[in-house]
Design a protein around this motif. Sequence first.
Motif, short mmCIF file in Angstrom:
data_model
loop_
_atom_site.label_atom_id
_atom_site.label_comp_id
_atom_site.label_asym_id
_atom_site.label_seq_id
_atom_site.Cartn_x
_atom_site.Cartn_y
_atom_site.Cartn_z
N HIS A 66 0.88 -1.06 -0.04
CA HIS A 66 -0.14 0.00 -0.01
C HIS A 66 0.80 1.37 -0.07
O HIS A 66 0.45 2.30 -0.79
CB HIS A 66 -0.95 -0.08 1.10
CG HIS A 66 -0.47 -0.29 2.64
ND1 HIS A 66 -0.25 0.49 3.63
CD2 HIS A 66 0.44 -1.42 2.92
CE1 HIS A 66 0.31 0.15 4.66
NE2 HIS A 66 0.83 -0.98 4.22
N ARG A 67 2.08 1.25 0.86
CA ARG A 67 2.77 2.35 0.81
C ARG A 67 3.49 2.72 -0.38
O ARG A 67 3.78 3.98 -0.77
CB ARG A 67 3.84 2.36 2.36
CG ARG A 67 2.87 2.30 3.46
CD ARG A 67 3.89 2.62 4.86
NE ARG A 67 2.83 2.27 5.88
CZ ARG A 67 1.85 2.93 6.39
NH1 ARG A 67 1.47 3.97 5.72
NH2 ARG A 67 1.48 2.46 7.46
N ILE A 68 3.78 1.87 -1.08
CA ILE A 68 4.74 2.01 -2.27
C ILE A 68 3.56 2.63 -3.35
O ILE A 68 3.60 3.31 -4.14
CB ILE A 68 5.15 0.63 -2.84
CG1 ILE A 68 6.08 -0.04 -2.10
CG2 ILE A 68 5.76 0.62 -4.39
CD1 ILE A 68 7.52 0.68 -1.69
N ALA A 69 2.48 2.12 -3.38
CA ALA A 69 1.32 2.44 -4.29
C ALA A 69 1.00 3.85 -4.21
O ALA A 69 1.05 4.86 -4.90
CB ALA A 69 -0.05 1.54 -4.15
N MET A 70 0.79 4.32 -2.88
CA MET A 70 0.44 5.56 -2.72
C MET A 70 1.71 6.58 -2.96
O MET A 70 1.46 7.76 -3.37
CB MET A 70 -0.01 5.91 -1.16
CG MET A 70 -1.23 5.36 -0.80
SD MET A 70 -2.08 5.60 0.87
CE MET A 70 -0.93 4.25 1.86
N SER A 71 2.69 6.17 -2.55
CA SER A 71 4.04 6.98 -2.83
C SER A 71 4.13 7.31 -4.36
O SER A 71 4.44 8.61 -4.55
CB SER A 71 5.45 6.36 -2.14
OG SER A 71 5.31 6.04 -0.85
N PHE A 72 3.97 6.18 -5.28
CA PHE A 72 4.18 6.61 -6.67
C PHE A 72 3.05 7.55 -7.14
O PHE A 72 3.31 8.32 -8.12
CB PHE A 72 4.47 5.34 -7.31
CG PHE A 72 5.78 4.82 -7.27
CD1 PHE A 72 7.04 5.77 -7.56
CD2 PHE A 72 6.15 3.63 -6.60
CE1 PHE A 72 8.30 5.36 -7.36
CE2 PHE A 72 7.30 3.31 -6.60
CZ PHE A 72 8.52 4.03 -7.07
N LEU A 73 1.82 7.49 -6.55
CA LEU A 73 0.61 8.32 -6.96
C LEU A 73 1.09 9.57 -6.60
O LEU A 73 0.92 10.56 -7.22
CB LEU A 73 -0.55 7.54 -6.32
CG LEU A 73 -1.12 6.44 -7.03
CD1 LEU A 73 -2.32 6.03 -6.18
CD2 LEU A 73 -1.53 6.99 -8.46
N ILE A 74 1.51 9.83 -5.49
CA ILE A 74 1.89 11.24 -4.92
C ILE A 74 3.18 11.74 -5.91
O ILE A 74 2.98 13.05 -6.17
CB ILE A 74 2.54 11.21 -3.36
CG1 ILE A 74 1.19 10.85 -2.71
CG2 ILE A 74 2.95 12.59 -3.20
CD1 ILE A 74 0.09 11.77 -2.53
N CYS A 75 4.07 10.93 -6.32
CA CYS A 75 5.26 11.33 -7.35
C CYS A 75 4.56 11.84 -8.56
O CYS A 75 5.05 13.07 -9.02
CB CYS A 75 5.90 10.23 -7.39
SG CYS A 75 7.51 10.40 -8.62
N GLY A 76 3.61 11.14 -8.98
CA GLY A 76 3.10 11.59 -10.42
C GLY A 76 2.01 13.00 -10.25
O GLY A 76 1.87 13.56 -11.21
N MET A 77 1.90 13.52 -9.10
CA MET A 77 1.19 14.76 -8.84
C MET A 77 2.11 15.98 -9.13
O MET A 77 1.63 17.05 -9.27
CB MET A 77 0.54 14.90 -7.47
CG MET A 77 -0.61 13.92 -7.46
SD MET A 77 -1.01 13.79 -5.72
CE MET A 77 -1.55 15.47 -5.26
N ALA A 78 3.30 15.74 -9.29
CA ALA A 78 4.48 16.79 -9.50
C ALA A 78 5.14 16.60 -10.91
O ALA A 78 6.08 17.52 -10.77
CB ALA A 78 5.06 17.09 -8.13
N SER A 79 5.13 15.41 -11.06
CA SER A 79 6.30 14.95 -12.38
C SER A 79 5.60 15.82 -13.72
O SER A 79 4.64 16.11 -13.64
CB SER A 79 6.29 13.41 -12.06
OG SER A 79 5.05 12.86 -12.54
N GLN A 80 6.72 15.41 -14.35
CA GLN A 80 6.35 16.25 -15.85
C GLN A 80 5.31 15.45 -16.54
O GLN A 80 4.31 15.99 -17.42
CB GLN A 80 7.61 16.25 -16.53
CG GLN A 80 8.64 17.48 -16.03
CD GLN A 80 10.11 17.34 -16.34
OE1 GLN A 80 10.26 16.76 -17.41
NE2 GLN A 80 10.83 17.86 -15.53
N LYS A 81 5.43 13.85 -16.49
CA LYS A 81 4.51 13.11 -17.02
C LYS A 81 4.14 12.37 -16.13
O LYS A 81 4.37 12.18 -15.00
CB LYS A 81 5.39 12.27 -18.09
CG LYS A 81 5.83 12.92 -19.45
CD LYS A 81 6.61 12.23 -20.05
CE LYS A 81 7.32 12.66 -21.58
NZ LYS A 81 7.95 11.92 -22.30
#
Length: 450
Positions: free
Chosen positions: A402-417
């Motif tokens: 669960h923590r890996i999933a949420m972490s990468f979703l947060i990452c995508g909120m500020a990434s270029q793609k």
Amino acid sequence: MSGHGDPIPMSAQKSGPLTGVAEVPGDKSISHRALLFGAMAVGETRISGLLEGQDVLDTAKAMRAFGAKVTHVGPGEWRVEGVGVGGFQEPEDVIDCGNSGTGVRLIMGAMATSPIVATFTGDASLRGRPMGRVTDPIALFGAQSVGREGGRLPMTIVGAAQAVPVRYVVPMPSAQVKSAVLLAGLNAPGETVVIEKEATRDHTERMLAGFGADIRVEETDEGRVITLVGQPELKPQTIVVPRDPSSAAFPVCAALITEGSDVLVPGIGLNPTRSGLFTTLREMGANLDYENMREEGGEPVADLRARYSPDMVGIAVPPERAPSMIDEYPILSVVASYAKGATVMDGVKELRVKESDRIDAMALGLEACGVTVEETEDSFTVHGMGPGGVPGGATCKTHLDHRIAMSFLICGMASQKPVTVDDAGPVVTSFPIFEPLMEKLGATFHREDV
């Protein structure tokens, strides 16, 4: 979201400013313990603010199987009619703890000194995690265990018919192991002593004292020495569960890396054995304030205000801080990707035996998103790319974590793609309202076609 069944691929795309109030669920660690201690008390324990994620619901179901009367009376409101220390009955069926390492290890400890037999299993992730760290110390009380190769689930525990107290030095920083031994010690005569060289989250000690156990904690040259007098009559309590700092980490960190954001996360537990992430973020230069500091149910609590922080810099996180933030390193590594310079996280080998190998999972996913990461057995280093500097565009494997999933979703909120995770389903185990809560603040998630 569902923690079991077909995968739920999901992507997060670059977000506008996050604003508003993020009311995260109750603390998972305290929720597990409230149900367990309520079941071992004599009389009715009343709980409000309980986290109703799948992990905790599985613990509630397990307590029913051991004979306690557990009743859901409203959102977050529960009643537990306990059976007393040593009063567990033998379950009629296998105890399925789902994804929860905390649940299964604490329950194993709690039943280990009663003359009953119970078999435990869990999902694919939990069945891959080592249980020897608990079965070894409970064997000292007289319990026996039989499991799969490597000490893995499914596993049957035969509780001690005539338990003896133990003196145990915890070989690794683990609140789960410490708590399992203390729970076993409840139904052993005399004094059980647990020594931890590095302090870990102390919810078990605080709650045992609240339920009326005779427990004392001393700081010595050996380390932190916890002495528990066995066979008490635990008294039922009224428990207000503070909001979970591990869940709060996600909206807080999202606000720090998303331009223009200003988010308030109220009522967060700031137990010093749990708040290492927030200390670390402030050392990195995060615009993170504690407001309305207070105490609730014996735990320090505050409202957290997190604002966009483009001037964060990488730091070396002190290894002795690891026990107070062990579950937060995945999301910290995401924040580190948007800071300037390198963030070094040392003393974190415990991450390799969580729901997944979290060092490897985060390193591979961040590298796929364009971030340079170095890892050793006991550390990993993230080379930050500055505000908005993460390219993104990857699909990251969550490994049922669960923590890996949420972490990468947060990452995508500020990434270029956009960043995609292969399965967001496990999020329900700890943060069942993650998706709507983040979308209410302004996040944009998209469920992919399977």
